[in-house]
Motif scaffolding. Sequence first.
Motif, PDB file in Angstrom:
ATOM      1  N   THR A 107       0.824  -1.199   0.000  1.00 36.61           N
ATOM      2  CA  THR A 107       0.000   0.000   0.000  1.00 36.61           C
ATOM      3  C   THR A 107       0.860   1.251   0.000  1.00 36.61           C
ATOM      4  OG1 THR A 107      -1.699  -1.183   1.248  1.00 36.61           O
ATOM      5  CG2 THR A 107      -1.845   1.215   1.207  1.00 36.61           C
ATOM      6  N   TYR A 108       0.506   2.179  -0.834  1.00 38.76           N
ATOM      7  CA  TYR A 108       1.270   3.426  -0.980  1.00 38.76           C
ATOM      8  C   TYR A 108       1.515   4.109   0.368  1.00 38.76           C
ATOM      9  CZ  TYR A 108       2.156   8.270  -2.341  1.00 38.76           C
ATOM     10  OH  TYR A 108       2.694   9.514  -2.482  1.00 38.76           O
ATOM     11  N   ASN A 109       0.488   4.186   1.186  1.00 38.14           N
ATOM     12  CA  ASN A 109       0.580   4.936   2.443  1.00 38.14           C
ATOM     13  C   ASN A 109       1.466   4.268   3.485  1.00 38.14           C
ATOM     14  OD1 ASN A 109      -1.050   6.982   1.490  1.00 38.14           O
ATOM     15  ND2 ASN A 109      -2.928   6.080   2.297  1.00 38.14           N
ATOM     16  N   ALA A 110       1.835   3.025   3.269  1.00 39.99           N
ATOM     17  CA  ALA A 110       2.699   2.329   4.232  1.00 39.99           C
ATOM     18  C   ALA A 110       4.153   2.780   4.118  1.00 39.99           C
ATOM     19  CB  ALA A 110       2.614   0.826   4.026  1.00 39.99           C
ATOM     20  N   TYR A 111       4.493   3.447   3.024  1.00 45.36           N
ATOM     21  CA  TYR A 111       5.893   3.777   2.755  1.00 45.36           C
ATOM     22  C   TYR A 111       6.171   5.233   3.093  1.00 45.36           C
ATOM     23  CZ  TYR A 111       6.159  -0.815   0.840  1.00 45.36           C
ATOM     24  OH  TYR A 111       6.142  -2.185   0.722  1.00 45.36           O
ATOM     25  N   ASP A 112       7.183   5.434   3.934  1.00 45.77           N
ATOM     26  CA  ASP A 112       7.465   6.768   4.447  1.00 45.77           C
ATOM     27  C   ASP A 112       8.760   7.364   3.924  1.00 45.77           C
ATOM     28  OD1 ASP A 112       8.445   5.612   7.815  1.00 45.77           O
ATOM     29  OD2 ASP A 112       8.848   4.807   5.827  1.00 45.77           O
ATOM     30  N   ASN A 113       9.423   6.653   3.027  1.00 47.31           N
ATOM     31  CA  ASN A 113      10.638   7.175   2.403  1.00 47.31           C
ATOM     32  C   ASN A 113      10.570   6.876   0.914  1.00 47.31           C
ATOM     33  OD1 ASN A 113      12.616   7.784   4.867  1.00 47.31           O
ATOM     34  ND2 ASN A 113      11.527   5.891   5.287  1.00 47.31           N
ATOM     35  N   TRP A 114      10.879   7.891   0.089  1.00 46.03           N
ATOM     36  CA  TRP A 114      10.753   7.758  -1.358  1.00 46.03           C
ATOM     37  C   TRP A 114      11.965   8.317  -2.074  1.00 46.03           C
ATOM     38  CZ3 TRP A 114       6.598   5.416  -3.790  1.00 46.03           C
ATOM     39  CH2 TRP A 114       5.512   5.108  -2.971  1.00 46.03           C
ATOM     40  N   GLY A 115      12.321   7.671  -3.173  1.00 47.10           N
ATOM     41  CA  GLY A 115      13.343   8.211  -4.048  1.00 47.10           C
ATOM     42  C   GLY A 115      12.735   9.207  -5.023  1.00 47.10           C
ATOM     43  N   GLN A 116      13.588   9.766  -5.865  1.00 47.83           N
ATOM     44  CA  GLN A 116      13.161  10.775  -6.828  1.00 47.83           C
ATOM     45  C   GLN A 116      12.537  10.162  -8.076  1.00 47.83           C
ATOM     46  OE1 GLN A 116      13.247  14.181  -6.381  1.00 47.83           O
ATOM     47  NE2 GLN A 116      13.745  13.597  -4.285  1.00 47.83           N
ATOM     48  N   GLY A 117      12.794   8.917  -8.330  1.00 46.16           N
ATOM     49  CA  GLY A 117      12.217   8.249  -9.487  1.00 46.16           C
ATOM     50  C   GLY A 117      13.190   8.173 -10.650  1.00 46.16           C
ATOM     51  N   THR A 118      13.002   7.163 -11.490  1.00 47.03           N
ATOM     52  CA  THR A 118      13.797   6.997 -12.693  1.00 47.03           C
ATOM     53  C   THR A 118      12.863   6.603 -13.832  1.00 47.03           C
ATOM     54  OG1 THR A 118      15.756   5.903 -13.648  1.00 47.03           O
ATOM     55  CG2 THR A 118      14.374   4.563 -12.204  1.00 47.03           C
ATOM     56  N   GLN A 119      13.065   7.205 -14.985  1.00 50.06           N
ATOM     57  CA  GLN A 119      12.167   6.997 -16.114  1.00 50.06           C
ATOM     58  C   GLN A 119      12.518   5.710 -16.847  1.00 50.06           C
ATOM     59  OE1 GLN A 119       9.486   9.011 -17.371  1.00 50.06           O
ATOM     60  NE2 GLN A 119       9.162   7.203 -18.662  1.00 50.06           N
ATOM     61  N   VAL A 120      11.488   4.924 -17.139  1.00 48.50           N
ATOM     62  CA  VAL A 120      11.616   3.737 -17.988  1.00 48.50           C
ATOM     63  C   VAL A 120      10.670   3.918 -19.159  1.00 48.50           C
ATOM     64  CG1 VAL A 120      11.189   1.264 -18.168  1.00 48.50           C
ATOM     65  CG2 VAL A 120      12.297   2.200 -16.117  1.00 48.50           C
TER      66      VAL A 120
END
Length: 124
Positions: A107-120
């Motif tokens: 679940t999205y809300n369970a995660y409290d740390n995120w990276g900036q993302g990488t395009q595929v």
Amino acid sequence: QVQLVESGGGSVQAGGSLRLSCAASGRTFSRYTMAWFRQAPGKEREIVAYIIRSGGYTSYADSVKGRFTISRDNAKNTVYLQMNSLKPEDTAVYYCAADSLGRFSGTYNAYDNWGQGTQVTVSS
């Protein structure tokens, strides 16, 4: 808190492969459940796969089962996403995420740390 840095994105033709990496800072990486999410233009962010602290349990979205593999190396503070047989519908920004409570959750809300993302980007 943990800082996450993704790498390995790029452009590939349908049927090709890519391997994403996510490097985490800090000394508590092994306590986190780690996940990959993705977000395509105009769509909501969705879970791709997650892996628990020991790496002994993994879970995948139905759309990627049999094609993607999530793994982690706790000694290197890194989580990976091996993506094979890529399809145009896999095109998205891929995000690495960490759950500091180490839960079994996609679940999205369970995660409290995120990276900036990488395009595929997968072309047909």
